[in-house]
Design a protein around this motif. Structure first.
Motif, mmCIF file in Angstrom:
data_model
loop_
_atom_site.group_PDB
_atom_site.id
_atom_site.type_symbol
_atom_site.label_atom_id
_atom_site.label_comp_id
_atom_site.label_asym_id
_atom_site.label_seq_id
_atom_site.Cartn_x
_atom_site.Cartn_y
_atom_site.Cartn_z
ATOM 1 N N VAL A 13 6.320 24.009 0.117
ATOM 2 C CA VAL A 13 6.852 24.389 -1.200
ATOM 3 C C VAL A 13 7.732 25.641 -1.104
ATOM 4 N N ARG A 14 7.472 26.481 -0.105
ATOM 5 C CA ARG A 14 8.205 27.746 0.036
ATOM 6 C C ARG A 14 9.608 27.545 0.597
ATOM 7 N N ILE A 15 9.852 26.368 1.188
ATOM 8 C CA ILE A 15 11.183 26.109 1.765
ATOM 9 C C ILE A 15 11.790 24.847 1.162
ATOM 10 N N ARG A 16 11.318 24.467 -0.012
ATOM 11 C CA ARG A 16 11.799 23.236 -0.663
ATOM 12 C C ARG A 16 13.306 23.318 -0.891
ATOM 13 N N ILE A 27 2.686 25.409 2.408
ATOM 14 C CA ILE A 27 3.776 25.747 3.335
ATOM 15 C C ILE A 27 5.133 25.222 2.867
ATOM 16 N N ASP A 42 7.100 19.886 -8.396
ATOM 17 C CA ASP A 42 6.177 20.260 -7.330
ATOM 18 C C ASP A 42 4.907 19.413 -7.350
ATOM 19 N N GLN A 95 1.611 22.179 -0.591
ATOM 20 C CA GLN A 95 1.233 23.252 -1.505
ATOM 21 C C GLN A 95 1.224 24.624 -0.829
ATOM 22 N N GLU A 143 12.793 22.314 6.306
ATOM 23 C CA GLU A 143 11.740 21.342 6.022
ATOM 24 C C GLU A 143 11.410 20.519 7.259
#
Length: 288
Positions: A81-84, A79, A181, A77, A90
């Motif tokens: 999620v910002r580079i999914r 960290i 998400d 949630q 990842e």
């Protein structure tokens, strides 16, 4: 008979180590390289609750499991999620988180073999002439129970079916209103919980040390690559292949070759069958 019995126990141990990693990647296609760090963190938190706060063993286990599950969900949630969708990022980010956890624990004093958890059951029993302690028997029993519970959860609960749908076809799942998400957070929490369960079952057999985090990560990656990334069936089968290979290597060559077996298994799989035993990734020749 020693090889048969301890090969089976070692295989169950590897399956426990790899189950959480397989679950996360199978649902969200997220390689959680902080898996080993979460394993060690669970053991250390349980030890602190037992020895610093004096809580009962059962309560300490429950709180350690809950804490690690929350940490796993928060990792995504806050960290990941910002580079999914950026695979290399990842891997780097999750490994960096794991490295920070492990080296933070080392800096905080987690050194040597003084941090131990008590075995759930003391004593041993003879199985076909082979002496096996009760804790190792419990590893096999609880490992089978965990696999069964996860199978029931995935196939017979609303959240589990949503996770299964996301793993099978993310685009179709999105059209049905399943939040990608949220499912990723749930899978990270469940995967972290699985790593914590494995830790609290396996760590009574040894000591809580930082190096265990790196060892567990290597074993989990080896099992998942050989079995096929995201395949539960492949992970279980690969656990038995590598588990028995390690026991045979220990008997005939020495215990220090166990990690070599896992690394060789990764290399040979990537050369001969890059998708693994049950993986769905395209083979190398199909991509060229």
């Amino acid at each position: 008979m020693d090889i048969l019995i301890y090969g089976f126990i070692n295989s169950a141990t590897l399956a426990l180590m790899a189950l959480g990693f397989t679950l996360v990647y199978g649902v969200s296609r997220l390689p959680n390289f902080a898996h080993g760090a979460l394993y060690v963190l669970a053991g250390y938190i349980c030890w602190l609750l037992l020895n610093r706060l004096g809580l009962p063993y059962i309560l300490a286990i429950a709180l350690a499991l809950a804490f690690v599950a929350v940490v796993g969900g928060a990792m995504y949630q806050l960290i990941l999620v910002r580079i999914r969708g950026m695979s290399i990022s990842e891997i780097i980010a999750s490994y960096a988180i794991g490295l920070a956890i492990l080296e933070g624990l080392r800096w905080g004093g987690l050194k040597g073999g003084t941090f131990t958890l008590s075995a759930f059951l003391e004593g041993s029993v003879d199985l076909l002439g082979v002496s096996v302690d009760f804790q190792r028997i419990l590893v096999v029993v609880l490992g089978a129970l965990l696999v069964g519970l996860l199978y029931f959860f995935v196939n017979h609960t609303r959240l589990g079916l949503a996770l299964k749908g996301m793993a099978q076809d993310e685009r179709a799942a999105l059209t049905l209103g399943i939040d990608s998400d949220r499912m990723a957070v749930a899978s990270m929490a469940l995967g972290s919980l699985s790593a914590a369960v494995a830790a609290l079952i396996l760590l009574p057999l040894g000591s809580i040390v930082v190096e265990a985090g790196y060892h567990v990560l290597i074993m989990a990656v080896a099992v998942c690559i050989v079995g096929g990334l995201g395949s539960w069936t492949g992970a279980i089968l690969a656990s038995f292949v590598i588990g028995f290979a390690q026991i045979l290597t220990t008997v005939y060559l020495g215990a220090h070759f166990q990690v070599v077996v896992a690394i060789l298994a990764i290399i040979l799989t990537l050369i001969l069958r890059p998708s693994g035993l049950f993986g769905k990734q395209k083979e190398l020749e199909e991509r060229v």
